[in-house]
Design a protein around this motif. Structure first.
Motif, PDB file in Angstrom:
ATOM      1  N   ASN A   1      10.341  -2.632  -4.775  1.00 37.31           N
ATOM      2  CA  ASN A   1       9.276  -2.631  -3.769  1.00 37.31           C
ATOM      3  C   ASN A   1       8.130  -3.567  -4.131  1.00 37.31           C
ATOM      4  O   ASN A   1       7.209  -3.764  -3.334  1.00 37.31           O
ATOM      5  CB  ASN A   1       8.734  -1.207  -3.561  1.00 37.31           C
ATOM      6  CG  ASN A   1       8.213  -0.581  -4.844  1.00 37.31           C
ATOM      7  OD1 ASN A   1       8.734  -0.833  -5.930  1.00 37.31           O
ATOM      8  ND2 ASN A   1       7.193   0.248  -4.736  1.00 37.31           N
TER       9      ASN A   1
ATOM     10  N   ILE B   1      14.175  13.884   2.130  1.00 36.87           N
ATOM     11  CA  ILE B   1      13.617  12.523   2.095  1.00 36.87           C
ATOM     12  C   ILE B   1      12.101  12.571   2.230  1.00 36.87           C
ATOM     13  O   ILE B   1      11.364  11.939   1.467  1.00 36.87           O
ATOM     14  CB  ILE B   1      14.224  11.654   3.208  1.00 36.87           C
ATOM     15  CG1 ILE B   1      15.720  11.443   2.979  1.00 36.87           C
ATOM     16  CG2 ILE B   1      13.513  10.296   3.269  1.00 36.87           C
ATOM     17  CD1 ILE B   1      16.439  10.784   4.143  1.00 36.87           C
ATOM     18  N   GLY B   2      11.622  13.339   3.211  1.00 40.13           N
ATOM     19  CA  GLY B   2      10.182  13.428   3.439  1.00 40.13           C
ATOM     20  C   GLY B   2       9.448  13.980   2.237  1.00 40.13           C
ATOM     21  O   GLY B   2       8.395  13.455   1.823  1.00 40.13           O
TER      22      GLY B   2
ATOM     23  N   MET C   1       9.256  11.383  -0.618  1.00 35.00           N
ATOM     24  CA  MET C   1       8.249  10.345  -0.384  1.00 35.00           C
ATOM     25  C   MET C   1       6.859  10.844  -0.771  1.00 35.00           C
ATOM     26  O   MET C   1       6.092  10.138  -1.443  1.00 35.00           O
ATOM     27  CB  MET C   1       8.274   9.925   1.089  1.00 35.00           C
ATOM     28  CG  MET C   1       9.554   9.209   1.508  1.00 35.00           C
ATOM     29  SD  MET C   1       9.692   8.993   3.310  1.00 35.00           S
ATOM     30  CE  MET C   1       8.460   7.707   3.600  1.00 35.00           C
TER      31      MET C   1
ATOM     32  N   ILE D   1       4.148   4.245  -3.342  1.00 31.86           N
ATOM     33  CA  ILE D   1       4.539   4.320  -1.943  1.00 31.86           C
ATOM     34  C   ILE D   1       5.944   3.768  -1.806  1.00 31.86           C
ATOM     35  O   ILE D   1       6.240   2.664  -2.279  1.00 31.86           O
ATOM     36  CB  ILE D   1       3.578   3.522  -1.047  1.00 31.86           C
ATOM     37  CG1 ILE D   1       2.209   4.207  -1.007  1.00 31.86           C
ATOM     38  CG2 ILE D   1       4.130   3.374   0.366  1.00 31.86           C
ATOM     39  CD1 ILE D   1       1.173   3.456  -0.197  1.00 31.86           C
ATOM     40  N   MET D   2       6.819   4.543  -1.191  1.00 32.47           N
ATOM     41  CA  MET D   2       8.175   4.081  -0.952  1.00 32.47           C
ATOM     42  C   MET D   2       8.617   4.508   0.437  1.00 32.47           C
ATOM     43  O   MET D   2       8.201   5.541   0.953  1.00 32.47           O
ATOM     44  CB  MET D   2       9.136   4.611  -2.012  1.00 32.47           C
ATOM     45  CG  MET D   2       9.244   6.113  -2.126  1.00 32.47           C
ATOM     46  SD  MET D   2      10.355   6.607  -3.484  1.00 32.47           S
ATOM     47  CE  MET D   2       9.448   6.052  -4.916  1.00 32.47           C
ATOM     48  N   GLU D   3       9.447   3.673   1.050  1.00 30.19           N
ATOM     49  CA  GLU D   3       9.983   4.031   2.353  1.00 30.19           C
ATOM     50  C   GLU D   3      11.090   5.067   2.186  1.00 30.19           C
ATOM     51  O   GLU D   3      11.554   5.328   1.067  1.00 30.19           O
ATOM     52  CB  GLU D   3      10.487   2.786   3.073  1.00 30.19           C
ATOM     53  CG  GLU D   3      11.552   2.014   2.348  1.00 30.19           C
ATOM     54  CD  GLU D   3      11.795   0.657   3.000  1.00 30.19           C
ATOM     55  OE1 GLU D   3      12.908   0.468   3.508  1.00 30.19           O
ATOM     56  OE2 GLU D   3      10.889  -0.200   3.007  1.00 30.19           O
ATOM     57  N   GLY D   4      11.515   5.627   3.317  1.00 33.81           N
ATOM     58  CA  GLY D   4      12.486   6.710   3.261  1.00 33.81           C
ATOM     59  C   GLY D   4      13.780   6.348   2.568  1.00 33.81           C
ATOM     60  O   GLY D   4      14.342   7.149   1.811  1.00 33.81           O
TER      61      GLY D   4
ATOM     62  N   ALA E   1      13.455   6.599  -1.074  1.00 31.60           N
ATOM     63  CA  ALA E   1      13.234   7.967  -1.543  1.00 31.60           C
ATOM     64  C   ALA E   1      14.517   8.791  -1.615  1.00 31.60           C
ATOM     65  O   ALA E   1      14.511   9.895  -2.168  1.00 31.60           O
ATOM     66  CB  ALA E   1      12.222   8.673  -0.632  1.00 31.60           C
TER      67      ALA E   1
ATOM     68  N   GLN F   1       9.100  -0.522   0.198  1.00 33.41           N
ATOM     69  CA  GLN F   1       7.882   0.249   0.454  1.00 33.41           C
ATOM     70  C   GLN F   1       7.361   0.061   1.877  1.00 33.41           C
ATOM     71  O   GLN F   1       6.224   0.435   2.179  1.00 33.41           O
ATOM     72  CB  GLN F   1       6.793  -0.153  -0.530  1.00 33.41           C
ATOM     73  CG  GLN F   1       6.336  -1.601  -0.375  1.00 33.41           C
ATOM     74  CD  GLN F   1       5.239  -1.979  -1.347  1.00 33.41           C
ATOM     75  OE1 GLN F   1       4.986  -1.297  -2.326  1.00 33.41           O
ATOM     76  NE2 GLN F   1       4.563  -3.090  -1.055  1.00 33.41           N
TER      77      GLN F   1
ATOM     78  N   VAL G   1       6.728   1.129   5.052  1.00 35.76           N
ATOM     79  CA  VAL G   1       6.682   2.332   5.885  1.00 35.76           C
ATOM     80  C   VAL G   1       5.331   2.403   6.581  1.00 35.76           C
ATOM     81  O   VAL G   1       4.304   2.000   6.022  1.00 35.76           O
ATOM     82  CB  VAL G   1       6.916   3.596   5.014  1.00 35.76           C
ATOM     83  CG1 VAL G   1       5.900   3.690   3.889  1.00 35.76           C
ATOM     84  CG2 VAL G   1       6.891   4.867   5.857  1.00 35.76           C
TER      85      VAL G   1
ATOM     86  N   LEU H   1       3.397   8.379   6.703  1.00 38.75           N
ATOM     87  CA  LEU H   1       3.045   8.982   5.423  1.00 38.75           C
ATOM     88  C   LEU H   1       1.990  10.076   5.580  1.00 38.75           C
ATOM     89  O   LEU H   1       2.075  11.139   4.950  1.00 38.75           O
ATOM     90  CB  LEU H   1       2.528   7.910   4.463  1.00 38.75           C
ATOM     91  CG  LEU H   1       3.555   6.882   3.975  1.00 38.75           C
ATOM     92  CD1 LEU H   1       2.867   5.847   3.095  1.00 38.75           C
ATOM     93  CD2 LEU H   1       4.679   7.560   3.213  1.00 38.75           C
TER      94      LEU H   1
END
Length: 322
Positions: free
Chosen positions: A42, A260-261, A264, A274-277, A280, A305, A307, A312
């Motif tokens: 990322n 996943i949520g 994150m 910070i990472m996107e789904g 994660a 990252q 997202v 978020l």
């Protein structure tokens, strides 16, 4: 494919792609009772690993092909990678995306100066338009995953892992079309066949999982998911990644949207990352105790990252971390 192509890719992309950080995660290491490392893909200029494969493919083109321009279809990150490299080289680029591509990625594409065409509700629909452009205007299609140059570019991650972790035992790789896992698998298994490679994906619309289960490439309707980067089919005429994923992947884990949520939010809270789904999914597999224990280091590929901040903020309300 051979390792020679991976070493060539490393040399070719060196001016555009720098080695990414590898950091230990104390909280995840403590949770598993073994060293857990995060490969921070990322941190690239576009915020995702896709720059490796896109750079290798575009830089391999002839001067005539570059003059005619390039086009691609993407769930976002590959499109950004193609647009970024094209902008650096002064090449015209047309990026075909579906209506499902998140706003943050569309805005990034616009900032990179690419021409954008929004087509349909799936990556496959965007792909159809991409190949129409190839016929109409002579653009070269930069495949998002099923291309030896793209796979070799992603495979350079494996070289970096082998350099940095002598006791590497497990690698968790987010899996969609399979370019990333194919490349990493080729590099790691060629050099250390005992390293276990786990593919991770979301439970809904996991096209590669369904294809492997069926024994042939399958089409799937895309569904809403936090792991939007993992959407899209593998192509009914898949030439490389379907076979390579089947050869190199030791196991696969499917992750729920709640998992996943939570992952994150957990990584934002515990490690300020910070990472996107899609990225994660590997973290979720660890938190859910889905990876059988074995001695040695485990690496999670943090693929991107990109997202929307609004997502978020909503996830922080839905998944409070203690």
């Amino acid at each position: 494919m051979e390792m020679k192509e991976v070493w060539e890719a490393r040399k070719r992309i060196a001016s555009f792609v720098k080695k990414t950080p590898l950091i230990e995660s104390p909280v995840l290491s403590e949770s598993l009772g073994r060293p857990v490392y995060l490969k921070l893909e990322n941190t690239h200029d576009i915020g995702a690993f896709k720059i490796r494969g896109a750079a290798n493919k575009i830089l391999s083109l002839s001067e005539e092909e570059r003059r005619r321009g390039v086009t691609t279809y993407s769930t976002g990150n590959h499109g950004m990678a193609v647009a970024f490299i094209a902008q650096k080289l002064g090449i015209e680029a047309v990026i075909c995306i579906s209506n499902r591509v998140p706003k943050a990625k569309v805005e990034s594409l616009k900032r990179l100066g690419a021409q954008i065409e929004v087509v349909g509700e799936s990556q496959d629909a965007a792909g159809v338009r991409c190949f129409e452009l190839e016929k109409e205007s002579g653009y070269t299609v930069i495949e998002p995953f099923d291309d030896p140059c793209v796979i070799a570019g992603q495979a350079t991650i494996g070289l970096e892992l082998l350099e940095d972790i002598p006791n590497l035992a497990d690698v968790l790789v987010p899996l969609s079309g399979g370019g990333l896992l194919s490349g990493i698998g080729l590099t790691l298994k060629t050099n250390s066949p005992e390293i276990r490679i786990t593919g991770v994906s979301m439970q809904g619309s996991a096209a590669m999982h369904a294809s492997l289960k069926a024994g042939k490439p399958m089409e799937m309707e895309e569904s809403e998911t936090l792991a939007d980067s993992l959407l899209g089919g593998i192509g009914l005429n898949n030439r490389y990644t379907f076979r390579m994923v089947g050869e190199f992947m030791d196991q696969m884990v499917l992750i729920s949207e709640d998992e996943i949520g939570y992952a994150m939010v957990y990584m934002m809270d515990k490690q300020r990352i910070i990472m996107e789904g899609a990225a994660a999914t590997g973290i979720a597999a660890i938190l859910g105790k889905r990876i059988p224990h074995q001695d040695g280091a485990l690496v999670v590929i943090i693929t991107g990252q990109n997202v929307d901040i609004s997502i978020l903020l909503q996830l922080m309300k839905n998944y409070p971390v203690e």
